[in-house]
Enzyme design. Structure first.
Site, PDB file in Angstrom:
ATOM      1  N   ASP A 331      -7.514  36.776 -37.060  1.00  0.00           N
ATOM      2  CA  ASP A 331      -6.921  36.809 -35.735  1.00  0.00           C
ATOM      3  C   ASP A 331      -7.944  37.421 -34.771  1.00  0.00           C
ATOM      4  OD1 ASP A 331      -5.081  36.648 -33.640  1.00  0.00           O
ATOM      5  OD2 ASP A 331      -3.418  37.250 -34.911  1.00  0.00           O
ATOM      6  N   GLU A 526       3.489  39.250 -27.677  1.00  0.00           N
ATOM      7  CA  GLU A 526       2.989  40.190 -28.687  1.00  0.00           C
ATOM      8  C   GLU A 526       3.504  41.613 -28.451  1.00  0.00           C
ATOM      9  OE1 GLU A 526      -0.930  39.398 -30.230  1.00  0.00           O
ATOM     10  OE2 GLU A 526      -1.105  37.665 -28.931  1.00  0.00           O
TER      11      GLU A 526
END
Length: 624
Positions: A331, A526
């Site tokens: 990521d 997020e």
């Protein structure tokens, strides 16, 4: 993945900003054309032989370049050529200055042409976060977020959504989508809850596999494949509140001490292995069976060990026991969390089984560090070779060596009526009717007057949520679409009078048979969306109370990325609809309000009841 603004500082070789530039390139030289013709004619050879033939010609520098993925604002197309890079991405908001389909196609083409000018002409993999349509692109078709698709529970619909998304990506020369998320969120306070189809791993597995098949064009003889990135491996939906770490060596990233933000996202999943397997691993098993060829590793830890350094989970379990022979990508900038020494962090991740690194900025330092790690024995050459073979194999499978570009003849289909019709269907199937006293819904076609209140009723950005045009999304007319209010005005039968007051400040004496109040969470993504308290705001509650006195029947619609605490307004409304984050096609909501289609959605998550231990509505609940 997570988008962070490139920092203007450099920390031990981790990050520094590189000014992006558009550099014209051409792939029309004779040598390149000969290479492409040769590969096309040899495409019938066994794949492994082709991979090995190419692999045998590669230097260490060329191999390391294939393992690098760089954010597009941090390099120029010429840098792709000079540094032999294998992948470029647009993070959330990583758009060309003119954010339109033709500009996207031109931008990505320039990077691909640059890759094809390298010695071996290995094509580039260009990746984007198209998590609910090609959502960085203004004018694209934006679908409901996954929470809404979980409410719809229709694998065929999810496959068709992925197919539409693939066409709009290919139109802009993009071959890699960082989706689907197959997270199984267990705490709805998580800011990524809406990226998960459900809290039920069986439903997540069915829909995640359906998305992979649609994106890859499985069972289609005409659709070219777009690579799915199944994410985030593994357990990202099971973290404990307050377990997100802070890092002394990262001066600006994830350092908020705000008790309502970054508390679950990237935290620690504290469960035993049987629970990890049954609850969080099963969707990956299904995705691999559906043909997944890339998996993105998660920021989270499992019992204190970061996934990006977890050899047991990445190599022994995923690549060994499950037989996954695609490649693993990190990521966004995740390796910085592993160790204050970037070389040690890199070695930990690569030796654990990571194949490609989303750097995303300082690719020069990355190339130097990997080369040094190999030359000093910190990372075995065999590990590099395995990673590069996996990456090349997937590029061959995608057909990039013979068709390195997308299909710009599809540009006219981006945001087309046919694509938006699929999105409108998805909206209709995703909404959940939670309350409907006296059968107020569907509204009678003869209703003469409707009051509408709530800024969200005419806010396309709130309707779409995070991961829309920008990482965190935004308010207002951020893209092309139809708000609920616009759809009401277009679709209301018999010329019903629509009286809209965003704050519900209707004049004294104004009274209507029906009022519609639209409440909405502000967009987030997020850890920015981690919320300790899921209560409605006092302003929202006051709005509902204010409008209640101006109508005979009150309908409340809620745009949200998760269930919210609605106890204060539940007695005030006659009907209540969970509309989730429906995307650009607000007309799909109106279809249900006026009975053009029935409510069929059911809750993909348990709906909590204030401080009470018993839920207000169980998972699977939904009136028809």
């Amino acid at each position: 993945m997570c988008l962070l603004v490139p920092a203007p500082w450099q920390n031990q070789g981790w990050v520094f900003s590189v000014e992006g530039a558009a550099l014209q390139a051409s792939c029309e030289n004779e040598e390149l054309m000969q290479q492409q013709e040769s590969r096309s004619s040899s495409s019938t050879q066994p794949q492994e032989a082709l991979v090995e033939s190419l692999f045998a010609q590669m230097t260490l520098t060329e191999k390391v370049g294939q393992m690098a993925q760089v954010e597009k604002n941090s390099l120029t197309p010429q840098d792709v050529t000079d540094y032999l890079l294998g992948s470029v991405l647009s993070g959330g908001g990583g758009n060309p200055p003119s954010n339109d389909p033709a500009s996207w196609a031109r931008m990505v083409r320039q990077f691909q042409e640059a890759a094809l000018r390298t010695r071996l002409a290995i094509p580039l993999l260009y990746g984007v976060d198209a998590v609910h349509g090609h959502n960085n692109l203004r004018g694209s078709t934006i679908f409901p977020h996954n929470i809404g698709l979980g409410a719809a529970g229709d694998p065929n619909l999810v496959t068709r959504i992925a197919q539409v998304t693939a066409r709009e990506l290919l139109a802009t020369n993009v071959h890699w989508n960082f989706a689907p998320a197959v997270s199984v969120p267990q705490d709805i306070r998580w800011g990524r809850t809406y990226e998960g189809f459900s809290e039920d791993p069986a439903l997540v597995a069915r829909l995640g596999a359906a998305y992979v098949r649609g994106l890859h064009g499985s069972h289609s003889t005409t659709q070219r494949p777009v690579l799915a990135s199944v994410k985030h491996f593994v357990g990202d939906g099971g973290t404990s509140w307050g377990s997100t770490q802070r890092y002394a060596w990262i001066p600006e990233i994830w350092q908020s001490n705000d008790a309502t933000r970054w508390q679950l996202d990237q935290g620690d999943t504290r469960v035993d292995e049987p629970t990890l397997r049954s609850l969080h691993l099963s969707p990956y098993v299904a995705a691999i069976a559906a043909g997944a060829r890339n998996i993105m590793v998660s920021y989270n830890s499992w019992n204190g060990v970061k996934l990006h350094r977890h050899r047991y989970l990445l190599t022994d379990l995923l690549k060994g026991e499950l037989g996954f022979d695609g490649f693993l990508v990190s990521d966004w900038m995740a390796l910085v969390q592993l160790d204050p020494d970037p070389l040690q962090a890199l070695a930990l991740a690569l030796n654990a089984g990571l194949d490609m690194v989303m750097i995303p900025f300082d690719y020069r330092a990355f190339i130097t560090q990997v080369t040094h790690a190999v030359e000093t024995g910190l990372v075995p050459m065999a590990r590099i070779d395995d990673a590069v073979r996996r990456i090349l194999r997937v590029k061959w499978e995608l057909g990039l060596f013979t068709q390195p570009f997308g299909d710009e003849t599809l540009l006219s289909t981006v945001g087309s009526a046919a694509h938006r019709q699929v999105a409108r269907e998805a909206v209709r199937k995703s909404l959940v009717l939670l309350k409907n006293e006296g059968g107020v819904l569907p509204l009678a076609p003869t209703v003469p007057h409707i009051l509408v209140a709530g800024g969200a009723a005419d806010d396309l950005g709130v309707q779409c949520g995070g991961w829309t045009i920008e990482w965190q999304g935004g308010r207002g007319s951020i893209t092309t679409g139809t708000t609920l209010l616009a759809a009401l005005r277009q679709e209301a039968p018999n010329g019903s009078l629509i009286d809209y007051q965003p704050e519900g400040q209707f004049a004294e004496g104004v009274h209507a048979p029906v009022a519609l109040v639209v409440l909405g969470e502000a967009p987030y993504a997020e850890g920015e969306g981690d919320r300790a308290d899921l209560s409605l705001s006092t302003d929202d509650i006051a709005l509902v109370e204010r409008v209640r006195g101006h109508c005979e029947r009150l309908v409340v619609l809620l745009y949200s990325g998760r269930p919210l605490l609605i106890d204060p307004i539940l007695p005030l409304c006659d009907a209540l609809v969970a509309a989730w984050l429906p995307g650009t096609e607000g007309a799909g909501v109106v279809d249900l309000l006026f009975g053009a289609a029935p409510f069929t959605g059911t809750l993909p998550y348990t709906w909590p009841q204030g401080a009470e231990p018993n839920p207000l509505f169980p998972r699977g609940y939904g009136l028809t």
